[in-house]
Motif scaffolding. Sequence first.
Motif, mmCIF file in Angstrom:
data_model
loop_
_atom_site.group_PDB
_atom_site.id
_atom_site.type_symbol
_atom_site.label_atom_id
_atom_site.label_comp_id
_atom_site.label_asym_id
_atom_site.label_seq_id
_atom_site.Cartn_x
_atom_site.Cartn_y
_atom_site.Cartn_z
ATOM 1 N N SER A 213 -12.973 -2.573 -4.322
ATOM 2 C CA SER A 213 -11.912 -2.536 -3.959
ATOM 3 C C SER A 213 -11.941 -3.680 -5.265
ATOM 4 O O SER A 213 -10.408 -3.565 -5.836
ATOM 5 C CB SER A 213 -11.005 -3.009 -2.702
ATOM 6 O OG SER A 213 -11.310 -3.731 -2.591
ATOM 7 N N GLN B 52 2.642 -1.176 -12.259
ATOM 8 C CA GLN B 52 3.827 -0.551 -11.923
ATOM 9 C C GLN B 52 4.968 -0.669 -12.186
ATOM 10 O O GLN B 52 5.456 -0.335 -13.221
ATOM 11 C CB GLN B 52 3.304 0.683 -11.795
ATOM 12 C CG GLN B 52 1.873 1.544 -11.776
ATOM 13 C CD GLN B 52 1.467 2.809 -11.140
ATOM 14 O OE1 GLN B 52 1.732 3.379 -9.808
ATOM 15 N NE2 GLN B 52 1.323 3.952 -11.764
ATOM 16 N N GLN C 169 -10.260 2.898 3.428
ATOM 17 C CA GLN C 169 -8.649 3.939 3.272
ATOM 18 C C GLN C 169 -8.195 2.151 3.203
ATOM 19 O O GLN C 169 -7.378 2.467 2.019
ATOM 20 C CB GLN C 169 -8.451 4.945 3.938
ATOM 21 C CG GLN C 169 -8.592 5.992 4.227
ATOM 22 C CD GLN C 169 -8.762 6.494 2.431
ATOM 23 O OE1 GLN C 169 -8.334 6.734 1.096
ATOM 24 N NE2 GLN C 169 -10.067 7.911 2.618
ATOM 25 N N SER D 2 1.140 -1.145 -0.222
ATOM 26 C CA SER D 2 0.165 -0.236 -0.434
ATOM 27 C C SER D 2 0.650 1.549 0.061
ATOM 28 O O SER D 2 0.333 2.302 -0.243
ATOM 29 C CB SER D 2 -1.103 -0.416 1.258
ATOM 30 O OG SER D 2 -0.695 0.510 1.930
ATOM 31 N N GLN E 265 -6.506 1.461 -0.094
ATOM 32 C CA GLN E 265 -5.356 0.964 -0.510
ATOM 33 C C GLN E 265 -4.294 -0.170 -1.195
ATOM 34 O O GLN E 265 -3.583 0.219 -1.554
ATOM 35 C CB GLN E 265 -5.075 2.410 0.529
ATOM 36 C CG GLN E 265 -3.751 2.837 0.654
ATOM 37 C CD GLN E 265 -3.211 3.775 -0.685
ATOM 38 O OE1 GLN E 265 -4.333 4.479 -0.771
ATOM 39 N NE2 GLN E 265 -1.745 4.165 -0.536
ATOM 40 N N THR E 266 -4.258 -1.031 -0.303
ATOM 41 C CA THR E 266 -3.967 -2.661 -0.162
ATOM 42 C C THR E 266 -4.635 -2.938 -1.495
ATOM 43 O O THR E 266 -3.559 -3.011 -2.378
ATOM 44 C CB THR E 266 -4.731 -3.251 0.850
ATOM 45 O OG1 THR E 266 -4.046 -3.027 2.301
ATOM 46 C CG2 THR E 266 -3.369 -4.257 0.898
ATOM 47 N N TYR F 15 3.525 3.412 -1.518
ATOM 48 C CA TYR F 15 4.771 3.725 -3.123
ATOM 49 C C TYR F 15 5.834 3.830 -2.743
ATOM 50 O O TYR F 15 6.394 2.798 -3.365
ATOM 51 C CB TYR F 15 4.256 4.838 -3.887
ATOM 52 C CG TYR F 15 4.727 4.740 -5.321
ATOM 53 C CD1 TYR F 15 3.514 3.979 -6.152
ATOM 54 C CD2 TYR F 15 6.008 5.328 -5.077
ATOM 55 C CE1 TYR F 15 4.656 4.305 -7.519
ATOM 56 C CE2 TYR F 15 6.604 6.064 -6.713
ATOM 57 C CZ TYR F 15 5.977 4.666 -7.708
ATOM 58 O OH TYR F 15 6.790 5.474 -9.282
ATOM 59 N N LEU G 69 -6.966 -2.433 -4.203
ATOM 60 C CA LEU G 69 -6.528 -1.608 -5.276
ATOM 61 C C LEU G 69 -5.051 -1.535 -5.948
ATOM 62 O O LEU G 69 -4.855 -1.076 -6.792
ATOM 63 C CB LEU G 69 -7.732 -1.085 -5.950
ATOM 64 C CG LEU G 69 -7.944 0.047 -7.060
ATOM 65 C CD1 LEU G 69 -7.176 -0.949 -8.009
ATOM 66 C CD2 LEU G 69 -9.059 0.889 -7.111
ATOM 67 N N VAL G 70 -4.828 0.214 -4.608
ATOM 68 C CA VAL G 70 -3.786 1.059 -5.456
ATOM 69 C C VAL G 70 -2.670 0.069 -4.859
ATOM 70 O O VAL G 70 -1.378 0.283 -5.991
ATOM 71 C CB VAL G 70 -3.713 2.625 -3.943
ATOM 72 C CG1 VAL G 70 -2.443 3.081 -4.853
ATOM 73 C CG2 VAL G 70 -5.046 2.789 -4.314
ATOM 74 N N ILE H 144 -2.255 -1.820 -7.676
ATOM 75 C CA ILE H 144 -1.811 -1.239 -9.184
ATOM 76 C C ILE H 144 0.022 -0.428 -9.243
ATOM 77 O O ILE H 144 0.884 -0.680 -10.097
ATOM 78 C CB ILE H 144 -2.822 0.187 -9.077
ATOM 79 C CG1 ILE H 144 -3.644 0.479 -9.727
ATOM 80 C CG2 ILE H 144 -1.012 1.614 -9.799
ATOM 81 C CD1 ILE H 144 -4.798 1.322 -9.867
ATOM 82 N N TYR H 145 0.776 0.429 -7.745
ATOM 83 C CA TYR H 145 1.584 0.200 -7.427
ATOM 84 C C TYR H 145 2.553 -1.005 -8.116
ATOM 85 O O TYR H 145 3.895 -0.961 -8.655
ATOM 86 C CB TYR H 145 1.951 0.474 -6.393
ATOM 87 C CG TYR H 145 1.586 1.552 -5.522
ATOM 88 C CD1 TYR H 145 1.067 2.853 -6.019
ATOM 89 C CD2 TYR H 145 1.419 1.748 -3.921
ATOM 90 C CE1 TYR H 145 0.751 3.694 -6.179
ATOM 91 C CE2 TYR H 145 1.300 2.970 -3.277
ATOM 92 C CZ TYR H 145 -0.058 3.767 -4.253
ATOM 93 O OH TYR H 145 -0.173 5.174 -4.276
#
Length: 225
Positions: free
Chosen positions: A139, A104, A89, A46, A93-94, A48, A96-97, A100-101
């Motif tokens: 999410s 990426q 949050q 979570s 954040q965990t 970056y 989905l984000v 993605i991180y």
Amino acid sequence: MIIVTGASRGLGKAITERLIEKGEKVIGLARSKDSLKVDGIECDVSDYASVKDAARQVKRMKQPVKAVINAAGVASMNMAVTTDESTVQKVIQTNLVGTIYCCQLFAPIMLRQKQGAFINFSTIAVALALKGESVYAASKAGVETFSRTFAREVADFNVRVNCIAPGPIRTDLLRGITDAQIEKITSQQVIPKQFEKADVCDLVELLIDERASSLSGQVLSLGGV
């Protein structure tokens, strides 16, 4: 080598153990390196900066990355109106984000080698719109859409992206869920049975294999919806 996030418990741990049994070199990612029983890197998906540092460490190993399996995740089984802000949050954040991180930041390794596979994780709660799982399902719906779109972005580099959407499987995420609740969910599947971690591991093995070279941008539901 294969990177597995959330490798210290649940599906991530089961997948890691299966791949090692099959002779694969696995690097496990977890928030606490001490919780890992394999070669690993401490990483909070979570965050970056944490994922970026893990990707740098993997790059320094100078070994081909066969696959990245994003198994890290958290769940909150609760009605939306009674889910507090911090939980919302954390779940977004965990799940989905964080996915993605990882896509990426590990993708450049695969793009340079012009091969590789990402396996992300959704849930049957998305397709079935399960009551009491709205934030969690949201999410994971984001993970599905991201995976399908990201698959198109990396396809020209021979990199595949697929998503596994299991039904209820006995892991820490299902702590507190009764057998009756599980049966109610599985009864809505095309194949109305509860699957095991081993079934997920079987599917992971297939998706990282050359036999699945024609599969990308897909969401595969255990049991069917």
